[in-house]
Design a protein around this motif. Structure first.
Motif, PDB file in Angstrom:
ATOM      1  N   TRP A   1      70.232  58.193 126.134  1.00 45.47           N
ATOM      2  CA  TRP A   1      71.094  57.137 126.398  1.00 45.47           C
ATOM      3  C   TRP A   1      71.354  56.669 124.883  1.00 45.47           C
ATOM      4  O   TRP A   1      70.486  56.209 124.062  1.00 45.47           O
ATOM      5  CB  TRP A   1      70.545  56.043 127.034  1.00 45.47           C
ATOM      6  CG  TRP A   1      70.744  56.581 128.567  1.00 45.47           C
ATOM      7  CD1 TRP A   1      69.755  56.970 129.297  1.00 45.47           C
ATOM      8  CD2 TRP A   1      71.734  56.467 129.517  1.00 45.47           C
ATOM      9  NE1 TRP A   1      69.791  57.335 130.764  1.00 45.47           N
ATOM     10  CE2 TRP A   1      71.320  56.871 130.668  1.00 45.47           C
ATOM     11  CE3 TRP A   1      73.040  56.020 129.311  1.00 45.47           C
ATOM     12  CZ2 TRP A   1      72.015  57.268 131.898  1.00 45.47           C
ATOM     13  CZ3 TRP A   1      73.892  56.301 130.412  1.00 45.47           C
ATOM     14  CH2 TRP A   1      73.386  56.612 131.604  1.00 45.47           C
TER      15      TRP A   1
ATOM     16  N   TYR B   1      74.208  53.917 122.398  1.00 42.70           N
ATOM     17  CA  TYR B   1      75.432  52.915 122.186  1.00 42.70           C
ATOM     18  C   TYR B   1      75.760  52.899 120.761  1.00 42.70           C
ATOM     19  O   TYR B   1      74.863  52.781 120.003  1.00 42.70           O
ATOM     20  CB  TYR B   1      74.836  51.459 122.938  1.00 42.70           C
ATOM     21  CG  TYR B   1      74.029  50.849 122.099  1.00 42.70           C
ATOM     22  CD1 TYR B   1      74.280  49.598 121.151  1.00 42.70           C
ATOM     23  CD2 TYR B   1      72.304  51.124 122.063  1.00 42.70           C
ATOM     24  CE1 TYR B   1      73.279  48.836 120.703  1.00 42.70           C
ATOM     25  CE2 TYR B   1      71.432  50.352 121.405  1.00 42.70           C
ATOM     26  CZ  TYR B   1      72.155  49.028 120.745  1.00 42.70           C
ATOM     27  OH  TYR B   1      71.042  48.433 119.906  1.00 42.70           O
TER      28      TYR B   1
ATOM     29  N   SER C   1      77.984  45.021 127.011  1.00 46.72           N
ATOM     30  CA  SER C   1      77.223  45.077 128.329  1.00 46.72           C
ATOM     31  C   SER C   1      76.697  46.329 128.383  1.00 46.72           C
ATOM     32  O   SER C   1      77.156  47.332 127.478  1.00 46.72           O
ATOM     33  CB  SER C   1      78.452  44.816 129.114  1.00 46.72           C
ATOM     34  OG  SER C   1      79.259  45.663 129.319  1.00 46.72           O
ATOM     35  N   PRO C   2      76.114  46.771 129.569  1.00 41.26           N
ATOM     36  CA  PRO C   2      75.713  47.970 129.884  1.00 41.26           C
ATOM     37  C   PRO C   2      76.812  48.951 129.973  1.00 41.26           C
ATOM     38  O   PRO C   2      76.553  50.364 129.805  1.00 41.26           O
ATOM     39  CB  PRO C   2      74.925  48.005 131.129  1.00 41.26           C
ATOM     40  CG  PRO C   2      74.710  46.490 131.229  1.00 41.26           C
ATOM     41  CD  PRO C   2      75.788  45.636 130.376  1.00 41.26           C
ATOM     42  N   ASP C   3      77.918  48.599 129.810  1.00 40.23           N
ATOM     43  CA  ASP C   3      79.306  49.718 129.845  1.00 40.23           C
ATOM     44  C   ASP C   3      79.182  50.542 128.684  1.00 40.23           C
ATOM     45  O   ASP C   3      79.889  51.438 128.616  1.00 40.23           O
ATOM     46  CB  ASP C   3      80.454  48.785 130.022  1.00 40.23           C
ATOM     47  CG  ASP C   3      80.313  48.253 131.300  1.00 40.23           C
ATOM     48  OD1 ASP C   3      79.838  48.719 132.475  1.00 40.23           O
ATOM     49  OD2 ASP C   3      81.228  47.231 131.527  1.00 40.23           O
ATOM     50  N   VAL C   4      78.739  49.951 127.599  1.00 34.84           N
ATOM     51  CA  VAL C   4      78.784  50.656 126.258  1.00 34.84           C
ATOM     52  C   VAL C   4      77.720  51.912 126.030  1.00 34.84           C
ATOM     53  O   VAL C   4      77.972  52.510 125.326  1.00 34.84           O
ATOM     54  CB  VAL C   4      78.788  49.685 125.015  1.00 34.84           C
ATOM     55  CG1 VAL C   4      79.781  48.545 124.773  1.00 34.84           C
ATOM     56  CG2 VAL C   4      77.351  49.163 124.923  1.00 34.84           C
TER      57      VAL C   4
ATOM     58  N   ALA D   1      76.136  55.534 126.785  1.00 36.05           N
ATOM     59  CA  ALA D   1      76.656  56.866 127.182  1.00 36.05           C
ATOM     60  C   ALA D   1      75.354  57.674 127.085  1.00 36.05           C
ATOM     61  O   ALA D   1      74.551  57.746 126.185  1.00 36.05           O
ATOM     62  CB  ALA D   1      77.471  57.077 126.184  1.00 36.05           C
TER      63      ALA D   1
ATOM     64  N   TRP E   1      67.513  43.883 125.786  1.00 36.25           N
ATOM     65  CA  TRP E   1      68.870  43.563 126.469  1.00 36.25           C
ATOM     66  C   TRP E   1      69.819  42.522 125.301  1.00 36.25           C
ATOM     67  O   TRP E   1      71.011  42.826 125.189  1.00 36.25           O
ATOM     68  CB  TRP E   1      68.915  42.678 127.552  1.00 36.25           C
ATOM     69  CG  TRP E   1      69.863  42.006 128.331  1.00 36.25           C
ATOM     70  CD1 TRP E   1      70.198  40.883 128.289  1.00 36.25           C
ATOM     71  CD2 TRP E   1      71.066  42.536 128.929  1.00 36.25           C
ATOM     72  NE1 TRP E   1      71.531  40.525 128.728  1.00 36.25           N
ATOM     73  CE2 TRP E   1      71.934  41.528 129.173  1.00 36.25           C
ATOM     74  CE3 TRP E   1      71.383  44.022 129.436  1.00 36.25           C
ATOM     75  CZ2 TRP E   1      73.198  41.864 130.075  1.00 36.25           C
ATOM     76  CZ3 TRP E   1      72.517  44.096 130.049  1.00 36.25           C
ATOM     77  CH2 TRP E   1      73.403  43.068 130.412  1.00 36.25           C
TER      78      TRP E   1
ATOM     79  N   ARG F   1      73.163  43.245 123.029  1.00 36.66           N
ATOM     80  CA  ARG F   1      74.243  42.484 123.064  1.00 36.66           C
ATOM     81  C   ARG F   1      74.555  41.886 121.887  1.00 36.66           C
ATOM     82  O   ARG F   1      75.658  41.153 121.664  1.00 36.66           O
ATOM     83  CB  ARG F   1      74.221  41.383 124.188  1.00 36.66           C
ATOM     84  CG  ARG F   1      74.216  41.934 125.739  1.00 36.66           C
ATOM     85  CD  ARG F   1      74.137  40.885 126.780  1.00 36.66           C
ATOM     86  NE  ARG F   1      74.330  39.713 126.280  1.00 36.66           N
ATOM     87  CZ  ARG F   1      73.861  38.604 126.737  1.00 36.66           C
ATOM     88  NH1 ARG F   1      73.073  38.967 127.763  1.00 36.66           N
ATOM     89  NH2 ARG F   1      73.852  37.472 126.314  1.00 36.66           N
TER      90      ARG F   1
END
Length: 66
Positions: free
Chosen positions: A4, A6, A11-14, A16, A44, A48
Motif C-alpha cells: 500500500w 501513497y 484521505s484514505p482515497d490516496v 493505492a 493517520w 494527511r
C-alpha cells in the motif's frame, strides 16, 4: 512485492495497492515477511500532513520516501 503506497497527502482515497520493487538486504541485514500490520492515530495524521508542521519532516509538497 505488493504494498500500500501513497504519493500525495490526503484521505484514505490516496492509498493505492501497487507492485513495488523489493529491496535486497545488505551484508548485515535480513529480510522478513510481514503477515499483518496496524495503523494508529499518528499514522493517520502523517498521511494527511495534519498538523501542517509534519510536512517539514515528511516533505513539503508530497511525502518523501526513504
Amino acid at each position: 512485492m505488493k504494498a500500500w503506497v501513497y504519493r500525495r497527502y490526503g484521505s484514505p482515497d490516496v492509498l493505492a495497492y501497487e507492485e513495488i520493487e523489493a529491496k535486497v538486504p545488505g551484508a548485515k541485514e535480513i529480510a522478513i515477511r510481514v503477515r499483518a500490520s496496524g495503523l494508529n492515530a499518528a499514522d493517520w495524521h502523517i498521511m494527511r500532513a495534519d498538523p501542517f508542521l509534519a510536512r517539514i519532516a515528511m516533505g513539503l509538497r508530497k511525502p518523501r520516501h526513504r
